[in-house]
Design a protein around this motif. Structure first.
Motif, PDB file in Angstrom:
ATOM      1  N   MET A 213       0.858  -1.186   0.000  1.00 14.32           N
ATOM      2  CA  MET A 213       0.000   0.000   0.000  1.00 14.32           C
ATOM      3  C   MET A 213       0.888   1.227   0.000  1.00 14.32           C
ATOM      4  O   MET A 213       1.842   1.329   0.769  1.00 14.32           O
ATOM      5  CB  MET A 213      -0.882  -0.007   1.227  1.00 14.32           C
ATOM      6  N   LYS A 214       0.582   2.233  -0.832  1.00 15.23           N
ATOM      7  CA  LYS A 214       1.443   3.385  -0.949  1.00 15.23           C
ATOM      8  C   LYS A 214       1.270   4.296   0.245  1.00 15.23           C
ATOM      9  O   LYS A 214       0.197   4.465   0.794  1.00 15.23           O
ATOM     10  CB  LYS A 214       1.120   4.152  -2.243  1.00 15.23           C
ATOM     11  N   LYS A 215       2.367   4.941   0.643  1.00 14.04           N
ATOM     12  CA  LYS A 215       2.301   5.888   1.740  1.00 14.04           C
ATOM     13  C   LYS A 215       1.663   7.168   1.241  1.00 14.04           C
ATOM     14  O   LYS A 215       1.830   7.562   0.115  1.00 14.04           O
ATOM     15  CB  LYS A 215       3.710   6.207   2.245  1.00 14.04           C
ATOM     16  N   SER A 216       0.959   7.859   2.086  1.00  7.00           N
ATOM     17  CA  SER A 216       0.390   9.144   1.688  1.00  7.00           C
ATOM     18  C   SER A 216       1.481  10.190   1.686  1.00  7.00           C
ATOM     19  O   SER A 216       2.490  10.092   2.385  1.00  7.00           O
ATOM     20  CB  SER A 216      -0.704   9.557   2.669  1.00  7.00           C
ATOM     21  N   LEU A 217       1.277  11.239   0.883  1.00  4.84           N
ATOM     22  CA  LEU A 217       2.262  12.305   0.830  1.00  4.84           C
ATOM     23  C   LEU A 217       2.293  13.086   2.136  1.00  4.84           C
ATOM     24  O   LEU A 217       3.308  13.695   2.474  1.00  4.84           O
ATOM     25  CB  LEU A 217       1.975  13.235  -0.342  1.00  4.84           C
ATOM     26  N   LEU A 218       1.173  13.089   2.876  1.00  6.14           N
ATOM     27  CA  LEU A 218       1.204  13.787   4.159  1.00  6.14           C
ATOM     28  C   LEU A 218       2.233  13.162   5.077  1.00  6.14           C
ATOM     29  O   LEU A 218       2.987  13.846   5.774  1.00  6.14           O
ATOM     30  CB  LEU A 218      -0.182  13.737   4.806  1.00  6.14           C
ATOM     31  N   PHE A 219       2.296  11.822   5.059  1.00  8.53           N
ATOM     32  CA  PHE A 219       3.305  11.132   5.852  1.00  8.53           C
ATOM     33  C   PHE A 219       4.693  11.469   5.333  1.00  8.53           C
ATOM     34  O   PHE A 219       5.626  11.686   6.089  1.00  8.53           O
ATOM     35  CB  PHE A 219       3.057   9.636   5.806  1.00  8.53           C
ATOM     36  N   SER A 220       4.798  11.520   3.990  1.00 10.69           N
ATOM     37  CA  SER A 220       6.102  11.715   3.369  1.00 10.69           C
ATOM     38  C   SER A 220       6.614  13.130   3.506  1.00 10.69           C
ATOM     39  O   SER A 220       7.739  13.417   3.141  1.00 10.69           O
ATOM     40  CB  SER A 220       6.035  11.347   1.879  1.00 10.69           C
ATOM     41  N   LEU A 221       5.791  14.055   4.000  1.00 11.24           N
ATOM     42  CA  LEU A 221       6.256  15.419   4.182  1.00 11.24           C
ATOM     43  C   LEU A 221       7.251  15.543   5.322  1.00 11.24           C
ATOM     44  O   LEU A 221       7.858  16.591   5.510  1.00 11.24           O
ATOM     45  CB  LEU A 221       5.071  16.357   4.436  1.00 11.24           C
ATOM     46  N   LEU A 222       7.383  14.483   6.091  1.00 10.59           N
ATOM     47  CA  LEU A 222       8.405  14.489   7.123  1.00 10.59           C
ATOM     48  C   LEU A 222       9.753  14.695   6.493  1.00 10.59           C
ATOM     49  O   LEU A 222      10.009  14.311   5.372  1.00 10.59           O
ATOM     50  CB  LEU A 222       8.378  13.160   7.890  1.00 10.59           C
ATOM     51  N   ALA A 223      10.635  15.301   7.204  1.00  8.10           N
ATOM     52  CA  ALA A 223      11.939  15.655   6.625  1.00  8.10           C
ATOM     53  C   ALA A 223      12.639  14.445   6.050  1.00  8.10           C
ATOM     54  O   ALA A 223      12.692  13.387   6.665  1.00  8.10           O
ATOM     55  CB  ALA A 223      12.813  16.286   7.703  1.00  8.10           C
ATOM     56  N   VAL A 224      13.218  14.618   4.852  1.00 10.90           N
ATOM     57  CA  VAL A 224      13.988  13.559   4.215  1.00 10.90           C
ATOM     58  C   VAL A 224      15.362  13.513   4.864  1.00 10.90           C
ATOM     59  O   VAL A 224      16.033  14.532   4.989  1.00 10.90           O
ATOM     60  CB  VAL A 224      14.137  13.835   2.702  1.00 10.90           C
TER      61      VAL A 224
ATOM     62  N   GLU B  49      13.547   1.344  -3.765  1.00 13.91           N
ATOM     63  CA  GLU B  49      13.512   1.503  -2.312  1.00 13.91           C
ATOM     64  C   GLU B  49      13.522   2.964  -1.879  1.00 13.91           C
ATOM     65  O   GLU B  49      13.488   3.260  -0.682  1.00 13.91           O
ATOM     66  CB  GLU B  49      14.708   0.775  -1.676  1.00 13.91           C
ATOM     67  N   MET B  50      13.573   3.894  -2.823  1.00 15.12           N
ATOM     68  CA  MET B  50      13.526   5.303  -2.454  1.00 15.12           C
ATOM     69  C   MET B  50      12.149   5.662  -1.912  1.00 15.12           C
ATOM     70  O   MET B  50      11.138   5.082  -2.301  1.00 15.12           O
ATOM     71  CB  MET B  50      13.871   6.180  -3.660  1.00 15.12           C
ATOM     72  N   GLU B  51      12.107   6.626  -1.020  1.00 12.16           N
ATOM     73  CA  GLU B  51      10.843   7.010  -0.401  1.00 12.16           C
ATOM     74  C   GLU B  51       9.846   7.517  -1.442  1.00 12.16           C
ATOM     75  O   GLU B  51       8.660   7.205  -1.402  1.00 12.16           O
ATOM     76  CB  GLU B  51      11.090   8.080   0.660  1.00 12.16           C
ATOM     77  N   VAL B  52      10.325   8.290  -2.424  1.00 11.85           N
ATOM     78  CA  VAL B  52       9.429   8.857  -3.417  1.00 11.85           C
ATOM     79  C   VAL B  52       8.793   7.769  -4.282  1.00 11.85           C
ATOM     80  O   VAL B  52       7.650   7.902  -4.720  1.00 11.85           O
ATOM     81  CB  VAL B  52      10.160   9.890  -4.296  1.00 11.85           C
ATOM     82  N   ALA B  53       9.504   6.677  -4.529  1.00 15.07           N
ATOM     83  CA  ALA B  53       8.969   5.607  -5.384  1.00 15.07           C
ATOM     84  C   ALA B  53       7.694   5.025  -4.803  1.00 15.07           C
ATOM     85  O   ALA B  53       6.822   4.549  -5.545  1.00 15.07           O
ATOM     86  CB  ALA B  53      10.014   4.518  -5.582  1.00 15.07           C
ATOM     87  N   ASP B  54       7.562   5.065  -3.491  1.00 14.97           N
ATOM     88  CA  ASP B  54       6.401   4.483  -2.826  1.00 14.97           C
ATOM     89  C   ASP B  54       5.159   5.358  -2.954  1.00 14.97           C
ATOM     90  O   ASP B  54       4.071   4.948  -2.552  1.00 14.97           O
ATOM     91  CB  ASP B  54       6.723   4.255  -1.348  1.00 14.97           C
ATOM     92  N   THR B  55       5.324   6.570  -3.496  1.00 14.49           N
ATOM     93  CA  THR B  55       4.183   7.478  -3.635  1.00 14.49           C
ATOM     94  C   THR B  55       3.749   7.656  -5.085  1.00 14.49           C
ATOM     95  O   THR B  55       2.766   8.336  -5.353  1.00 14.49           O
ATOM     96  CB  THR B  55       4.525   8.868  -3.062  1.00 14.49           C
ATOM     97  N   VAL B  56       4.495   7.061  -6.031  1.00 16.92           N
ATOM     98  CA  VAL B  56       4.203   7.262  -7.452  1.00 16.92           C
ATOM     99  C   VAL B  56       2.889   6.566  -7.836  1.00 16.92           C
ATOM    100  O   VAL B  56       2.604   5.452  -7.379  1.00 16.92           O
ATOM    101  CB  VAL B  56       5.371   6.731  -8.320  1.00 16.92           C
ATOM    102  N   ILE B  57       2.109   7.222  -8.678  1.00 15.54           N
ATOM    103  CA  ILE B  57       0.828   6.676  -9.135  1.00 15.54           C
ATOM    104  C   ILE B  57       1.054   5.329  -9.825  1.00 15.54           C
ATOM    105  O   ILE B  57       2.004   5.162 -10.594  1.00 15.54           O
ATOM    106  CB  ILE B  57       0.146   7.657 -10.110  1.00 15.54           C
ATOM    107  N   ASP B  58       0.166   4.380  -9.544  1.00 18.86           N
ATOM    108  CA  ASP B  58       0.273   3.034 -10.118  1.00 18.86           C
ATOM    109  C   ASP B  58       0.450   3.090 -11.640  1.00 18.86           C
ATOM    110  O   ASP B  58      -0.268   3.804 -12.334  1.00 18.86           O
ATOM    111  CB  ASP B  58      -0.984   2.218  -9.793  1.00 18.86           C
ATOM    112  N   GLY B  59       1.403   2.299 -12.113  1.00 19.24           N
ATOM    113  CA  GLY B  59       1.634   2.185 -13.546  1.00 19.24           C
ATOM    114  C   GLY B  59       2.720   3.094 -14.086  1.00 19.24           C
ATOM    115  O   GLY B  59       3.334   2.788 -15.109  1.00 19.24           O
ATOM    116  N   LEU B  60       2.991   4.214 -13.392  1.00 20.05           N
ATOM    117  CA  LEU B  60       3.976   5.157 -13.922  1.00 20.05           C
ATOM    118  C   LEU B  60       5.407   4.648 -13.815  1.00 20.05           C
ATOM    119  O   LEU B  60       6.245   4.960 -14.659  1.00 20.05           O
ATOM    120  CB  LEU B  60       3.862   6.507 -13.209  1.00 20.05           C
TER     121      LEU B  60
END
Length: 436
Positions: A1-12, A124-135
């Protein structure tokens, strides 16, 4: 399940995970192998980003400066831009000379495969887990994700809402090819009252428009899959009849001579000045429209799908034409800093602000409020991507040189009445297999 961007707004995290050296552009004194230090002891880790989109250079430079300023790892992100069709050759030259960038913008799977031995797995990058399915498949070679989508673009029948409204046409009522034809005929019958020159301003003088137009009809043949298109050994024009119907319709109601109509005339002269009702274009025309008429994209611009699969199944082609690859040939510290920068660019509050506003991107990530996206057409494309209702960017996966050398000349020949549609299909199909 993809993480929400709200969660991902935490500092990288910005902590480097190893020692090594970085690229030699704009940084500290090179070491013996011509690369910079690893950030230890205050030395700079330089990450060079090779950009092939000149129109976003200033925004990327601002992002790089923002990241470098707040980085706790003494990072220096620099931008090198080569565009106007020369970027691909320039990138190859950089690799041949040993002056490789850490980050590179790559156009489609053919270019990604060219550098696949150098690119790192980004799954395994954090951003990859938020990309729209199929992209992500657009950056995947041999089941390995080698690129992060830069943004989303989409194209279709851009229409002028004011002209449709004056003609008494409700765009919401267009639910089939026959409905589309009826709208075109209504517009044509009212040309004088509407003050339009013709219904369509199709750019028959641009090979890339023919390439994009074809994707409406080849995407269903390739199961709306970038990977299926890239791996295809043949093109049978399974939906060629649909393409012919649209082509004949355009040619009948288009500004003539159709093969002389280029982007400038189509968009900058005719469409934005209410002289045609429809053009086959994408969201990339929004900045042009904004420069000429700041209210046009917000108030007048709409988009309709093409019924490429059948008379009742309409889709808008959408996807990411550009992917960001990370060069694994660099020292570990540079690779890690490159990853951190891309995560920060897409997941930090500052980066997302730039993406929505300064860059005016359609985000390639889930979690955005569509109402925050810059214009109504971009919002519609974003929602179609989220719902899985778009066609694929299969035109970027055709054999190298095919659309320039075969598709477009054969399409021109048909528009000019110099050959039959059957000859168009036969000639382009044969060339597709031979060039693959």
């Amino acid at each position: 399940m993809k993480k929400s961007l709200l969660f991902s707004l935490l500092a990288v995290p910005l902590v480097l995970s190893g020692c090594g050296t970085g690229g030699n552009e704009g940084g500290s004194t090179p070491s013996e192998d011509g690369q910079n230090g690893d950030g230890a002891g205050g030395e700079t880790v330089t990450v060079n980003f090779f950009n092939q989109k000149p129109e976003i250079t200033a925004q990327l430079e601002e992002l790089a400066a923002m990241y470098s300023e707040q980085s706790e790892s003494n990072a220096n992100v620099t931008i090198t831009t080569v565009g106007s069709g020369e970027g691909s050759a320039a990138l190859q030259a950089r690799f041949s000379s040993g002056d490789e960038p850490a980050l590179m913008m790559l156009n489609g799977l053919p270019e990604i495969e060219r550098y696949s031995d150098s690119l790192v797995d980004v799954s395994e990058m954090e951003v990859a887990d938020t990309v729209i399915d199929g992209l992500l498949e657009g950056g995947t070679i041999d089941d390995t994700q080698l690129g992060i989508p830069l943004n989303i673009e989409g194209f279709g029948w851009m229409y002028n809402k004011d002209i449709f409204d004056q003609a008494g046409i409700d765009p919401e009522s267009i639910e089939s090819y026959d409905d589309f034809v009826a709208a075109v005929e209504t517009l044509d019958s009212q040309k004088e009252e509407l003050g339009i020159e013709e219904v369509f301003g199709f750019s028959g003088g641009e090979n890339y428009i023919a390439n994009q137009f074809s994707a409406n009809f080849t995407s269903p043949e390739f199961n709306h899959s970038i990977l299926d298109a890239y791996n295809a050994e043949e093109l049978t024009w399974e939906y060629g009849d649909q393409m012919q119907k649209y082509t004949d319709l355009i040619n009948e109601y288009n500004v003539q001579p159709i093969l002389t109509v280029d982007y400038s005339r189509s968009v900058e002269e005719l469409f934005v000045n209410d002289q045609v009702a429809l053009v086959h274009q994408g969201v990339w025309i929004v900045p042009t429209l904004n420069d000429i008429d700041p209210d046009f994209a917000q108030e007048k611009l709409g988009i309709l799908p093409t019924y490429g699969e059948s008379d009742t199944e309409g889709r808008i082609p959408a996807g990411s034409p550009w992917y960001i690859g990370i060069n694994g040939n660099m020292d570990e510290a540079v690779v890690e800093e490159a990853k951190n920068f891309i995560d920060w660019m897409y997941l930090s509050e500052e980066g997302q602000e730039m993406i929505l506003n300064d860059l005016a991107f359609i985000p390639a990530q889930e979690g955005y409020d569509p109402e925050d996206i810059s214009d109504p057409v971009s919002r519609q494309i974003y929602q179609a991507m989220l719902a899985g209702e778009s066609a694929a960017f299969v035109h970027n996966q055709y054999p190298s040189g095919w659309f320039q050398q075969e598709l477009y000349p054969q399409f021109q020949s048909y528009l000019n009445g110099e050959q039959s549609w059957e000859a168009f299909e036969e000639n382009t199909s044969q060339a597709f297999s031979e060039m693959r």
